[in-house]
Write a protein that holds these residues in place. Structure first.
Motif, mmCIF file in Angstrom:
data_model
loop_
_atom_site.group_PDB
_atom_site.id
_atom_site.type_symbol
_atom_site.label_atom_id
_atom_site.label_comp_id
_atom_site.label_asym_id
_atom_site.label_seq_id
_atom_site.Cartn_x
_atom_site.Cartn_y
_atom_site.Cartn_z
ATOM 1 N N SER A 183 -1.915 27.576 3.150
ATOM 2 C CA SER A 183 -1.498 28.937 2.826
ATOM 3 C C SER A 183 -2.711 29.707 2.335
ATOM 4 C CB SER A 183 -0.400 28.937 1.757
ATOM 5 O OG SER A 183 -0.859 28.355 0.556
ATOM 6 N N GLU A 184 -2.737 31.012 2.609
ATOM 7 C CA GLU A 184 -3.876 31.844 2.287
ATOM 8 C C GLU A 184 -3.408 33.169 1.676
ATOM 9 O OE1 GLU A 184 -6.954 30.848 2.522
ATOM 10 O OE2 GLU A 184 -6.478 28.967 3.542
ATOM 11 N N ASP A 185 -4.306 33.804 0.925
ATOM 12 C CA ASP A 185 -4.028 35.151 0.425
ATOM 13 C C ASP A 185 -3.857 36.106 1.601
ATOM 14 O OD1 ASP A 185 -4.273 34.211 -2.132
ATOM 15 O OD2 ASP A 185 -6.323 34.909 -2.417
ATOM 16 N N ALA A 186 -2.934 37.044 1.474
ATOM 17 C CA ALA A 186 -2.671 38.010 2.534
ATOM 18 C C ALA A 186 -2.399 39.382 1.922
ATOM 19 C CB ALA A 186 -1.489 37.561 3.381
ATOM 20 N N TRP A 187 -2.568 40.420 2.722
ATOM 21 C CA TRP A 187 -2.264 41.771 2.253
ATOM 22 C C TRP A 187 -1.904 42.647 3.454
ATOM 23 C CZ3 TRP A 187 -5.502 45.642 4.140
ATOM 24 C CH2 TRP A 187 -6.748 45.238 4.614
ATOM 25 N N GLN A 188 -1.279 43.774 3.158
ATOM 26 C CA GLN A 188 -0.891 44.712 4.198
ATOM 27 C C GLN A 188 -0.852 46.127 3.635
ATOM 28 O OE1 GLN A 188 3.118 44.490 5.712
ATOM 29 N NE2 GLN A 188 4.051 44.229 3.702
ATOM 30 N N PHE A 189 -0.984 47.099 4.517
ATOM 31 C CA PHE A 189 -0.679 48.481 4.157
ATOM 32 C C PHE A 189 -0.024 49.129 5.359
ATOM 33 C CE2 PHE A 189 -4.979 49.016 5.964
ATOM 34 C CZ PHE A 189 -4.785 50.092 6.814
ATOM 35 N N GLY A 190 0.701 50.220 5.103
ATOM 36 C CA GLY A 190 1.408 50.846 6.201
ATOM 37 C C GLY A 190 2.061 52.148 5.805
ATOM 38 N N ALA A 191 2.799 52.722 6.751
ATOM 39 C CA ALA A 191 3.502 53.978 6.557
ATOM 40 C C ALA A 191 4.665 54.011 7.531
ATOM 41 C CB ALA A 191 2.571 55.169 6.776
ATOM 42 N N LEU A 232 -1.980 44.232 8.976
ATOM 43 C CA LEU A 232 -1.787 42.954 8.297
ATOM 44 C C LEU A 232 -3.068 42.136 8.305
ATOM 45 C CD1 LEU A 232 1.448 42.336 10.290
ATOM 46 C CD2 LEU A 232 1.491 42.542 7.819
ATOM 47 N N ASP A 233 -3.364 41.542 7.168
ATOM 48 C CA ASP A 233 -4.478 40.598 7.063
ATOM 49 C C ASP A 233 -3.909 39.309 6.488
ATOM 50 O OD1 ASP A 233 -6.732 39.067 6.211
ATOM 51 O OD2 ASP A 233 -7.952 40.883 6.251
ATOM 52 N N PHE A 234 -3.879 38.249 7.325
ATOM 53 C CA PHE A 234 -3.255 36.999 6.924
ATOM 54 C C PHE A 234 -4.236 36.010 6.310
ATOM 55 C CE2 PHE A 234 -0.504 38.534 10.441
ATOM 56 C CZ PHE A 234 0.674 38.672 9.712
ATOM 57 N N GLY A 235 -5.507 36.370 6.201
ATOM 58 C CA GLY A 235 -6.480 35.492 5.601
ATOM 59 C C GLY A 235 -7.224 34.646 6.620
ATOM 60 N N VAL A 236 -8.012 33.700 6.126
ATOM 61 C CA VAL A 236 -8.834 32.826 6.970
ATOM 62 C C VAL A 236 -8.268 31.409 6.906
ATOM 63 C CG1 VAL A 236 -11.144 31.928 7.386
ATOM 64 C CG2 VAL A 236 -10.857 34.258 6.503
ATOM 65 N N HIS A 265 -10.541 30.426 11.393
ATOM 66 C CA HIS A 265 -10.062 31.548 12.198
ATOM 67 C C HIS A 265 -9.481 32.609 11.257
ATOM 68 C CE1 HIS A 265 -8.947 33.337 16.060
ATOM 69 N NE2 HIS A 265 -7.835 33.733 15.470
ATOM 70 N N GLU A 266 -10.079 33.779 11.298
ATOM 71 C CA GLU A 266 -9.609 34.900 10.486
ATOM 72 C C GLU A 266 -8.594 35.699 11.305
ATOM 73 O OE1 GLU A 266 -11.381 38.823 8.114
ATOM 74 O OE2 GLU A 266 -12.643 37.653 9.467
ATOM 75 N N MET A 267 -7.402 35.894 10.754
ATOM 76 C CA MET A 267 -6.302 36.488 11.514
ATOM 77 C C MET A 267 -5.863 37.815 10.902
ATOM 78 S SD MET A 267 -2.644 34.789 12.479
ATOM 79 C CE MET A 267 -1.348 35.741 13.235
ATOM 80 N N THR A 268 -5.849 38.869 11.728
ATOM 81 C CA THR A 268 -5.356 40.175 11.332
ATOM 82 C C THR A 268 -4.396 40.679 12.413
ATOM 83 O OG1 THR A 268 -7.210 41.318 12.388
ATOM 84 C CG2 THR A 268 -7.476 40.712 10.066
ATOM 85 N N GLY A 269 -3.752 41.811 12.162
ATOM 86 C CA GLY A 269 -2.833 42.311 13.162
ATOM 87 C C GLY A 269 -2.362 43.727 12.892
ATOM 88 N N HIS A 270 -1.910 44.375 13.950
ATOM 89 C CA HIS A 270 -1.226 45.663 13.880
ATOM 90 C C HIS A 270 0.224 45.427 14.273
ATOM 91 C CE1 HIS A 270 -5.070 47.873 13.625
ATOM 92 N NE2 HIS A 270 -5.507 46.929 14.446
#
Length: 264
Positions: free
Chosen positions: A171-179, A198-202, A240-245
């Motif tokens: 498990s990894e630290d994650a964060w998000q922002f949106g509207a 979304l940023d799910f961490g490394v 593997h660093e994972m992000t997303g829209h």
């Protein structure tokens, strides 16, 4: 415990306490508490890096994938300095994320190896804070974000020879922002159309080499398998660093009684 995860759990605790009280009083004050069901179309991207110790080469590459995620949120709306905010807990079961990356040996006579990876059993929990802005009698706009944790099992394998390979739950630290935009239906339920970054961490895993003293040919100049002079199972490491829209559609109910249709 990671700093981001610790902060998320503290926020989740406060939100849970406030939401629990609001749920108990949902029939008296349905505007405070809500329950939301979320469907998300996610477009993920990631960057791989690492080291293949069997061949003494670096691993690098970028990859994209998409999938549909299902989740739910529970939260409470409150007023602060005459502005509307929502604090919520959001839990999501996420679809598998597949990726490819390359092994660069720096040898012009050798072929590149391809590593295939998957992040499965993927999930996330966020503690979010949203700021609501009313723009019409039935329409509002919101923006905000959250911090939390993301987990799953990262599995990686060299696709030509099968080695090196590795797998790890983490498990990894994650964060998000949106509207997004919210429409209030006549039935009382709210329909939410939103965007998330979304940023799910490394995610990382150790790579394991072959159990025996042989590994596959490193390139077309080799006619057969070569002995491994070190005879070691250490195959290196890959991260593997994972992000997303994401585009998210939600149906939000102002109280549990509204969800089951028991209106006073």
């Amino acid at each position: 415990m990671k700093v981001g995860s610790a902060c998320a759990f503290v926020i989740i605790g406060f939100v849970a306490l406030g939401t629990g009280r609001a749920l108990a009083q949902a029939d008296q004050d349905q505007s405070k508490c809500y329950l939301s069901f979320n469907v998300t179309e996610r477009f993920s991207g990631g960057r791989s890096a690492g080291r293949d110790e069997l061949l003494g080469s670096s691993i690098s590459g970028m990859s994209t994938d998409d999938g549909i995620d299902l989740g739910a949120s529970i939260g409470r709306q409150f007023t602060f300095s005459q502005r509307l905010f929502r604090a919520e807990i959001e839990a999501t079961s996420r679809s598998d994320y597949d990726f490819l990356t390359r092994d660069f040996r720096g040898d012009p006579f050798s072929e590149e190896s391809t590593f295939g990876g998957v992040l499965d059993d993927h999930w996330s929990i966020f503690a979010n804070l949203w700021h609501d802005i009313t723009v019409g009698p039935r329409t509002s706009f919101y923006l905000g974000g959250g911090i939390g944790i993301s987990g799953g099992r990262l599995t990686v394998e060299e696709l030509i020879f099968g080695d090196p390979s590795g797998s790890k739950w983490q498990s990894e630290d994650a964060w998000q922002f949106g509207a997004g935009v919210v429409y209030q239906s006549r039935s009382g339920a709210q329909i939410d159309f939103g965007y998330r970054y979304l940023d799910f961490g490394v995610f990382r895993t150790k790579l394991k080499g072959p159990d025996g003293p042989f590994f596959g040919p490193p390139g077309p100049m080799t006619l057969g398998p070569l002995p491994n002079p070190f005879n070691t199972p250490d195959g290196g490491e890959l991260e593997h660093e994972m992000t997303g829209h994401a585009i998210q559609v939600s149906i939000r109910y102002a109280a549990l009684s509204q969800l089951i249709g028991l209106r006073r």
